[in-house]
Design an enzyme around this catalytic site. Structure first.
Site, PDB file in Angstrom:
ATOM      1  N   ASP A 139       0.896  -1.288   0.578  1.00  0.00           N
ATOM      2  CA  ASP A 139      -0.236   0.486  -0.341  1.00  0.00           C
ATOM      3  C   ASP A 139       1.009   1.280  -0.103  1.00  0.00           C
ATOM      4  OD1 ASP A 139      -1.600  -2.397   0.589  1.00  0.00           O
ATOM      5  OD2 ASP A 139      -2.896  -0.992   2.155  1.00  0.00           O
ATOM      6  N   LYS A 202      -7.048   3.460  -3.574  1.00  0.00           N
ATOM      7  CA  LYS A 202      -7.499   3.512  -1.590  1.00  0.00           C
ATOM      8  C   LYS A 202      -7.251   4.631  -1.057  1.00  0.00           C
ATOM      9  CE  LYS A 202      -5.039   1.943   2.770  1.00  0.00           C
ATOM     10  NZ  LYS A 202      -4.311   1.217   3.366  1.00  0.00           N
ATOM     11  N   LYS A 238     -10.442  -0.007  -2.855  1.00  0.00           N
ATOM     12  CA  LYS A 238     -10.057   0.348  -0.995  1.00  0.00           C
ATOM     13  C   LYS A 238     -10.576   0.717  -0.703  1.00  0.00           C
ATOM     14  CE  LYS A 238      -7.037  -1.446   2.857  1.00  0.00           C
ATOM     15  NZ  LYS A 238      -5.885  -1.738   2.952  1.00  0.00           N
TER      16      LYS A 238
END
Lengths: 302, 287
Positions: A139, A202, A238
């Protein structure tokens, strides 16, 4: 990559903010009951990136987190495990060992998370370290300062470089939408991330407020839908940070279903970044199964 | 000019320091003793119970952490506020068919009862705490502690006095509560929510719901986040339901049916103690 024609990111795609909010509020009114609700709760549980990203994290805490990820609620061993645990790079090896053979993936934040204020070579080292330690997913955060300056090629190149450093690992790109100011910027950052090679986009780090919101998520889902139409490539989504209640999780699932369709309703294409959501989902699942409202005292705190 | 059509008030609930309507949007007719329609009240559903328990739970930590002395001040403040608005409550009781003289007596007794329990908050642990003789080298002492969220099922008789006689001992020790108000006349209890709101009681410490008991008692008594049930309904079926539900998470249950709420017996520190649990500490002394 070469087959893609990359759009000019200086062009802004207009977003109708009122329209987005209206659509979100209309979809939130949808009522999901009984068996469908139970199924949706279990699906949401299987989509969680069970997260601990605190300065005070220790091996012990990560191991505990992993046992919860593997078996969320011991009295109901048939419940699905969560999709992944999300930790800092120096905890990846611990998590990897604790989750061996379980099917739960290990995600690691990298690239000077959460600010992203570091030089590229440091970010690349950070990423390679996490991958070497065994992270299945990375991430990364984008450089919001550069983005707001309009330095879009900087963002694009940075993401592409990190993607290369990831190798086999999946790359999730954190836009930190709470710092991007407008929905137009959210859309633009989503497009840049996807064209630069992100596997997932995300919303947030969870470190600043506002974190994930439904309007922002809807804009990002629409970006994913348009990218899919353009290129035929599926990108995952996400939302992370601030999603604490099972009810909100179900609302997000409705957004996904209505924007992208059922093929995105799997842990491969949709995740929740959350820590306290797991227990609320469990409480609601047990409520559905037993008919009795639950108390947090009966669920493990990790 | 035609006779004026009176506006009938729809009484709302009191949850988490706010006055929401029932989540279900349902209401029911409240009538006086002669079956005349006097107002509407919210017909709460199990989800309203759930929301109220949630509010009650989040208020519990802060309220129980207050000093006992401060809780006494707050209870006293409620009595002060009620004194200032007693005419409204007398009228409300009269509206339901209570005679003026009786209504006045009920409001006065209610205020006095609040004062009574306000006095106990900082005395309960001195009076009921103990130093225990033990054989080992320990200083061993027990003190009563608040138990958590208490579900209160109020009777229909003396709707103001009975509700406050139940709430006051429960919150005096630091518990928070969810009150299911009288079914036939919930109006004074709901108006009492406005008094609580105007005094210094933190939102969520007292939550007041209205509606049919057969739709709410089951959920309230089975909810695992409720630590105790204070029931005044004498009916065997209701008692059985509460006992069975309470056993799921081993709640304290106190059945307290009463015929006459004016009796001095209801001013009684043991009622406070019913909703406290004993904490015993073993403190090493000497070597």
């Amino acid at each position: 990559m070469s087959t893609l024609s990359i759009p000019d990111f200086n062009n802004t795609i207009p977003i109708d903010q009122i329209g987005v909010e209206e659509r979100v509020s209309r979809l939130n009114k949808r009522s999901i009951k009984k068996e469908s609700k139970l199924q949706a709760l279990k699906l949401a549980l299987s989509m969680i990136d069970h997260t601990t990203l605190e300065g005070k994290d220790s091996e012990g805490k990560v191991i505990q987190l992993c046992s919860k990820a593997r078996l969320p609620y011991a009295p109901m061993p048939d419940l699905p495990h969560v999709a992944a645990v999300c930790v800092y790079p120096n905890m990846v090896a611990t998590a990897k060992k604790a989750l061996q053979g379980t099917g739960v993936k290990v995600a690691s934040v990298a690239t000077a998370f959460p600010s992203g204020m570091a030089q590229l070579h440091i970010k690349l080292d950070d990423t390679r370290f996490a991958v070497d330690q065994g992270a299945d997913e990375i991430d990364m955060v984008i450089s919001r300062g550069e983005f707001l300056k309009g330095n879009y090629s900087f963002i694009f190149d940075e993401i592409a470089a990190i993607k290369e450093a990831c190798g086999e690992a999946h790359l999730k790109v954190i836009l930190e939408t709470g710092e991007l100011e407008t929905l137009e910027n959210v859309r633009k950052a989503s497009d840049i991330a996807m064209y630069a090679g992100a596997d997932f986009i995300k919303t947030s780090t969870g470190k600043i407020s506002p974190a994930a919101t439904q309007p922002v998520t809807l804009v990002m889902l629409e970006a994913i839908r348009d990218f899919y139409r353009e290129t035929g490539t599926m990108i995952g989504m996400k939302p992370a940070g601030g999603i604490r209640k099972a009810k909100e999780a179900l609302q997000y699932l409705v957004l996904v279903k209505e924007t992208l369709g059922s093929s995105w309703l799997t842990p491969d294409w949709f995740r929740f970044g959350a820590s306290s959501l797991t227990n609320d989902l469990l409480m609601q699942i047990v409520k559905q199964e037993t008919g009795v409202y639950q108390s947090i005292n009966y669920f493990s705190n990790d | 000019m035609a006779d004026r059509l009176e506006v009938l008030k729809t009484y709302k609930t009191y949850v988490g320091g706010k006055f929401p309507r029932s989540e279900s949007d349902r209401t029911y007719r409240v009538t006086d003793v002669k079956e005349k329609h006097i107002a509407n009240a919210c017909r709460c559903s199990r989800k309203d119970v759930r929301d109220a328990v949630l509010a009650s739970r989040s208020a519990f930590g802060g309220w129980s952490a207050r000093s006992a002395y401060n809780r006494g001040q707050v209870l006293y403040r409620i009595a002060e506020m009620l004194e200032g608005r007693k005419e409204q409550f007398i009228k409300e009781l009269e509206l339901a068919g209570v005679k003026e003289k009786d209504a006045r007596a009920e409001v006065h007794t209610t205020i006095d009862r609040l004062i009574y329990f306000a006095g106990w908050t900082d005395k309960i642990s001195q009076v009921f705490g103990t130093v225990n003789p033990v054989a080992s080298a320990h200083f061993n002492f027990s003190s009563p502690d608040a138990t958590g969220v208490v579900g209160i099922i109020a009777p229909d008789k003396s709707p103001l006095l009975s509700a406050i006689s139940l709430i006051a001992p429960v919150i005096a020790s630091g518990n928070s509560c969810v009150l299911l108000a009288s079914e036939t006349n919930p109006l004074p209890a709901v108006s009492f929510g406005e008094v609580l709101h105007a005094s210094d009681v933190p939102g969520g410490v007292v939550n007041i719901l209205t509606g049919y008991r057969n739709e709410t008692v089951d959920t309230l008594s089975s909810h695992k986040d409720v630590n105790a049930v204070f029931n005044t309904i004498a009916d065997r079926e209701t008692r059985k339901l509460i006992d069975e539900n309470a056993s799921i998470s081993v709640k304290r249950v106190t059945h307290y049916p009463a015929e006459d709420w004016f009796l001095d017996d209801h001013e009684n520190p043991y009622l406070i103690l019913e909703f406290m649990e004993t904490k015993t500490t073993w403190h090493p002394v000497g070597i």
